[in-house]
Enzyme design. Structure first.
Site, mmCIF file in Angstrom:
data_model
loop_
_atom_site.group_PDB
_atom_site.id
_atom_site.type_symbol
_atom_site.label_atom_id
_atom_site.label_comp_id
_atom_site.label_asym_id
_atom_site.label_seq_id
_atom_site.Cartn_x
_atom_site.Cartn_y
_atom_site.Cartn_z
ATOM 1 N N ILE A 1 0.713 -1.126 0.162
ATOM 2 C CA ILE A 1 0.268 0.229 0.165
ATOM 3 C C ILE A 1 1.023 1.312 -0.421
ATOM 4 O O ILE A 1 1.589 1.533 0.550
ATOM 5 C CB ILE A 1 -0.706 -0.109 0.980
ATOM 6 C CG1 ILE A 1 -1.812 -1.030 1.775
ATOM 7 C CG2 ILE A 1 -1.469 1.347 1.381
ATOM 8 C CD1 ILE A 1 -2.440 -1.860 2.592
ATOM 9 N N CYS A 2 0.974 2.209 -1.191
ATOM 10 C CA CYS A 2 1.319 3.195 -1.269
ATOM 11 C C CYS A 2 0.217 4.676 -0.311
ATOM 12 O O CYS A 2 -0.841 4.964 -0.615
ATOM 13 C CB CYS A 2 1.572 3.627 -2.500
ATOM 14 S SG CYS A 2 2.723 5.733 -2.261
#
Length: 157
Positions: A89-90
């Site tokens: 996840i960014c």
């Protein structure tokens, strides 16, 4: 390490109390390792993820809460800020904007907010990011809805 254990036990107790308060998040600690958690989060309403239940894996470092947990989607999701293969996840709070004030529960809330408000300018999934940057919201939502149905909804029958 003792401080991180104490903090995680405190969060565990809070999660037990908040189970009813936040029906969109179900956080579970591994029975044998306080540094491993999983979460089930409900896809936000009025998004292509609505109706889906997504599983997250948390790996909490021994330096927690001074360092952020590593969080990834175990459920496949079509989203510009989630790597399609690894589930990485960014999200700024999981990287350079982390603060010890964040809890595992509040990280889940931030991920739900990210699901509802993607950031196509910093994509880990270039295909979905490119659809949004090109203005093809319908195409993005269609793909995201399809993957939600395939991966995040209970099978009927």
């Amino acid at each position: 390490m003792q401080a991180s254990r104490a903090r995680l036990f405190k969060e565990y107790k809070e999660v037990q109390r908040e189970k009813v308060a936040d029906p969109d998040i179900q956080l579970v600690c591994d029975d044998s390792n306080i540094f491993k958690w999983t979460a089930l989060i409900k896809g936000p309403s009025e998004t292509p993820f609505e109706g889906g239940v997504f599983q997250l894996a948390f790996s909490v470092p021994e330096q927690y809460p001074l360092q952020p947990p590593q969080v990834r989607f175990l459920t496949k999701i079509f989203h510009p800020n989630v790597h399609f293969k690894t589930g990485e996840i960014c999200l700024d709070i999981l990287k350079n904007a982390w603060s010890p004030a964040w809890t595992l529960q509040s990280v889940c809330r931030a991920i739900i907010a990210l699901m509802a408000h993607p950031e196509p300018d910093s994509p880990l999934n270039c295909d979905s990011g490119n659809l949004l940057r090109a203005g093809d919201v319908r195409g993005y939502q269609s793909m995201a809805r399809m993957y939600t149905r395939l991966a995040a909804m209970p099978k009927k029958g």
